[in-house]
Design an enzyme around this catalytic site. Structure first.
Site, PDB file in Angstrom:
ATOM      1  N   TYR A 161      -2.764 -47.090  13.871  1.00 52.41           N
ATOM      2  CA  TYR A 161      -3.487 -48.310  13.511  1.00 52.41           C
ATOM      3  C   TYR A 161      -2.660 -49.549  13.843  1.00 52.41           C
ATOM      4  CZ  TYR A 161      -5.601 -51.974  10.794  1.00 52.41           C
ATOM      5  OH  TYR A 161      -6.169 -53.167  10.433  1.00 52.41           O
ATOM      6  N   ASP A 181     -10.859 -44.886  11.110  1.00 52.05           N
ATOM      7  CA  ASP A 181     -12.170 -45.521  10.939  1.00 52.05           C
ATOM      8  C   ASP A 181     -12.274 -46.804  11.751  1.00 52.05           C
ATOM      9  OD1 ASP A 181     -10.222 -45.764   8.546  1.00 52.05           O
ATOM     10  OD2 ASP A 181     -11.212 -47.711   8.630  1.00 52.05           O
ATOM     11  N   LYS A 211     -10.755 -39.638   3.730  1.00 52.02           N
ATOM     12  CA  LYS A 211     -11.208 -40.945   3.261  1.00 52.02           C
ATOM     13  C   LYS A 211     -12.356 -41.452   4.133  1.00 52.02           C
ATOM     14  CE  LYS A 211      -9.567 -45.589   2.460  1.00 52.02           C
ATOM     15  NZ  LYS A 211      -8.714 -46.637   3.014  1.00 52.02           N
TER      16      LYS A 211
END
Lengths: 542, 247
Positions: free
Chosen positions: A268, A303, A375
């Site tokens: 990320y 995500d 998650k």
């Protein structure tokens, strides 16, 4: 839902999943020698924090930064901060904090210290490291004790965000959210903190889009949640972010102050914050070592790939990255039960059958990572400002989550894309999720998917594509894959990005007692993740 | 049946001129009958008529949530409203490419970024990245446009330097985070920097973001501002229109 998840509703081929794991293990293995032979300024500052060095000088510069900058300037850092401090303690017959303060006041220098016998230095370093290791162990036990004495609520855990910028205001909102049913509270960081190469100090009441992560802020929020959790009879988990340039330092602070969940993902940082990949993979290794030992659940940020890339076309990149992140976690001894791998519901709701595809994706991640507290992230990209429509989109997300047995459920906000959540936004979102979870709790047990139907087909195709992607990454290496923009359509170079100047090769005398003391060798890797890796495995499966 | 008078417009519930509005709000008072009365009085004091608290809920920690309905007697004159608007023609991708080729005779150069503390690239990516958004391809996909997306948290200085280096026609600035009016500070900083460097007239300066509109952008000294539902072709049409006028 209880883990491990044992169903195979998607009719996935277990050999394919094993093959993906073998590929991911090899991808991580390719850069492991580099990771293990290097350290960074932030890793060494973390060592100092764990040795008890804290506080700032009159200009507000944290003492760990002062000590590391001094050591770097005099070419001492290659031997590791622990060796420098152990040596200085022996020489000057003092304690790390006193030495750091002396250094900050220019009263002493570490430059001219002659050597001590190796066994004395090692003994001193391990002795100095002991109190922090003990404190982290106690915090882990305190958590386990609280969870067993109170309860932790059923999964999916409801995860709510506070982001006022003021830790005291955050406390009010967090306590209210806990009362309204939140199981996990995340304090969003002030925008831009991931790019700071130091950790701010003390309680803070000013921040932008969030609140600074400081050890004192962690302590304040922990205390508030413990108190309200006692009253409610539920253990309320606390989340923050150990990502960005201070990844391991914040991991250490979180371990000492008993945070329960930490966003912790180099991929990320590389992709979305332009952090240098060499720097952050080294930082991540040490931070996951700390998180693993502390019993902290990490969350990964896959995500986010779907906020820039298209969720229909790029779903497999999320899965491929999850596989890689799993192996990075294993490298640090962080077990599956602490791997909160991230994924999201981000398909354009205008796509016909979008919900079916979302179900396929979410179920896929669940079945591939049966032990992980995965998650699930709510819609953000297609939230419009029409709060009524947004509330419906979030309700669909809640349904998808409960149907597919998600573990950590980040609440969608009807006011997403407008502002950081109002107290009432959080309440409405919690009400929606609770209602749906209550009315549909046992629905998944009554539900199978049509053999060869849309859901199975979509999931199987995504797995297949993820494997193809992993094969390609395995050939050229992860650095190359990141350079080619294989994740989130964003390209990063191994020598560009922030923080590369903080990377150095360890000397043969490098010493860091925490690498030994925090090694979680007592966490056995479970059956599902254990790969029967033999010589020639990759070729045989290719 | 009353008829609509555009000089006196009021909210419409289910009957013309009923003035009905819906609220949801939180008060920092403990739950109870007093809290409901507090919400009702707040609406009255705010100038609304016949406020009705249809729902109240305890949020805990001494906070209470309400849904209210009330009537407003206030009306506005719709006929006197004037909003500054973009006047250019909105073209599609192929027509933009065509006009750059035939009318401009060189590539159009655009740089963009999320400036300063803002780390949210979703807006600038929607406009600039190859893939674009919602089926509308981004500026990078335009053959006749050289598009440079510098990404997140780019200092104003760096963006200006890049614009100068590539002789950009336009600078696009995205601001998503608006807490404490951070976006206004960042946007203002950019204008001030360009003016300080004497470069303001060298570039079209365009702001974008969920809370940005044309009027706000003009106020801040920008050439244009684009809000939600903006696609690459909206921005490209505007830039091309202005550049052709300057030519």
């Amino acid at each position: 839902m209880t883990r491990p998840y044992i169903q195979n509703k998607l009719n996935l081929d277990p050999d394919l999943i094993t093959r993906a794991r073998i590929l991911a293990k090899d991808i991580v293995g390719q850069i492991t020698p580099f990771i293990l032979s290097h350290s960074t300024v932030s890793v060494e500052r973390t060592v100092l924090r764990l040795l008890g060095i804290h506080g700032v000088n009159p200009e507000g510069i944290p003492l760990p930064n002062i000590v590391i900058d001094h050591s770097k300037e005099h070419h001492l850092l290659e031997e590791g901060a622990a060796r420098i401090l152990a040596k200085a303690c022996l020489h000057l017959k003092s304690e790390p904090q006193t030495l750091a303060e002396g250094l900050a006041h220019d009263e002493i220098t570490f430059e001219t210290l002659s050597d001590f016998p190796e066994d004395q230095i090692r003994k001193k370093a391990f002795e100095l490291a002991q109190p922090a290791v003990e404190q982290i162990r106690q915090q882990r036990q305190a958590r386990e004790h609280s969870v067993s004495k109170l309860s932790e609520g059923p999964e999916p855990y409801l995860y709510a965000i506070v982001a006022t910028g003021n830790i005291y205001e955050d406390v009010v909102q967090a306590r209210a959210a806990a009362r309204q049913g939140a199981d996990i509270i995340a304090v969003i960081r002030s925008t831009g903190q991931s790019l700071l190469d130091y950790v701010p100090e003390g309680p803070t009441s000013e921040g932008f889009g969030g609140t600074f992560a400081t050890q004192e802020n962690f302590r304040i929020m922990r205390e508030a949640l413990d108190e309200v959790g006692q009253e409610l009879g539920r253990y309320i988990r606390l989340t923050n972010y150990c990502s960005g340039l201070c990844m391991p330092e914040i991991a250490a602070m979180g371990a000492l102050e008993r945070l329960d969940v930490m966003l912790n993902d180099s991929m990320y940082g590389i992709i979305f914050r332009d952090i240098n990949m060499q720097r952050t993979f080294i930082d991540q290794y040490f931070s996951r070592l700390i998180n693993g030992f502390a019993g902290i659940i990490i969350n990964t940020g896959e995500d986010n790939y779907l906020t820039t890339a298209d969720a229909m076309e790029a779903a497999h990149t999320v899965l491929a990255s999850n596989f890689i992140n799993e192996q990075f976690a294993f490298l640090s001894g962080l077990p599956e039960e602490q791997q909160g791998l991230g994924h999201a519901m981000e398909i354009n709701p205008e796509v016909p059958d979008a919900f079916l595809y979302e179900i396929a994706q979410a179920q896929l991640i669940r079945e591939v990572f049966p032990r992980s507290p995965i998650k699930y992230m709510p819609p953000t990209k297609y939230m419009t400002g029409d709060i009524f429509r947004g509330h419906v989109q979030d309700a669909l997300f809640n349904v998808a989550s409960v149907l597919t047995g998600q573990s950590i459920h980040l609440l969608g906000m009807l006011t997403e894309a407008i502002h950081t959540p109002f107290m009432q936004d959080r309440f409405l979102s919690l009400e929606s999720a609770k209602l749906i979870f209550k009315t549909m709790g046992h629905f998944p047990e009554e539900m199978t998917f049509v053999a060869g139907g849309k859901v199975q087909q979509r999931a199987q195709a995504t797995l297949q594509e993820a494997i193809s992607m992993l094969e390609e990454i395995q050939k050229g290496g992860l650095f190359k894959a990141l350079e080619q923009g294989m994740f989130a359509d964003i390209s990063r170079k191994p020598t560009s990005g922030r923080g590369l100047d903080g990377v150095f090769a360890k000397s043969p005398h490098y010493l860091n007692p925490f690498l030994t003391l925090l090694a979680s060798d007592h966490f056995a890797v479970s059956e599902t993740a254990r790969i029967p890796l033999k010589e020639g495995d990759l070729d045989a499966n290719a | 049946m009353p008829t609509l008078d555009l000089k006196k417009v009021r909210p419409y519930g289910d009957t013309l001129d009923d003035g009905m509005v819906q609220f949801s709000l939180t008060l920092p008072v403990p739950f109870g009958e007093e809290a409901q009365e507090a919400a009702r009085r707040w609406a009255l004091e705010s100038g609304f008529q016949d406020p009705k608290v249809v729902h109240a809920h305890d949020l805990g920690e001494g906070f209470c949530f309400f849904v209210l309905y009330a009537r407003s007697l206030v009306s506005i004159d719709f006929t006197e409203i004037e909003i500054p608007k973009l006047t250019h023609e909105r073209l599609d991708k192929s027509e933009i490419e065509n006009r750059i080729r035939t009318l401009l005779g060189r590539k159009l150069v655009v740089v963009g970024a999320c400036i300063e503390s803002d780390a949210h690239t979703v807006g600038i990516d929607a406009i600039m990245n190859m893939k674009g958004y919602n089926g509308h391809k981004g500026l990078e996909s335009y053959h006749e446009i050289d598009a440079f997306n510098l990404g997140a948290q780019v200092p104003c200085e760096e963006l200006v330097a890049k614009a100068h280096e590539v002789s950009a026609d336009a600078i696009l600035i995205s601001q998503v985070v608006t807490q404490k009016d951070l976006h206004l500070r960042n946007l203002t900083r950019m204008v001030e920097l360009l003016e300080l460097e004497g470069l303001r007239e060298h570039f079209l300066l365009i702001a974008g973001g969920p809370r940005i509109n044309y009027e706000l952008a003009k106020e801040l000294g920008y050439d244009a501002g684009f809000g939600p539902d903006t696609y690459a072709e909206d921005v490209a049409s505007f830039v091309l229109d202005r550049i052709l006028i300057q030519k």
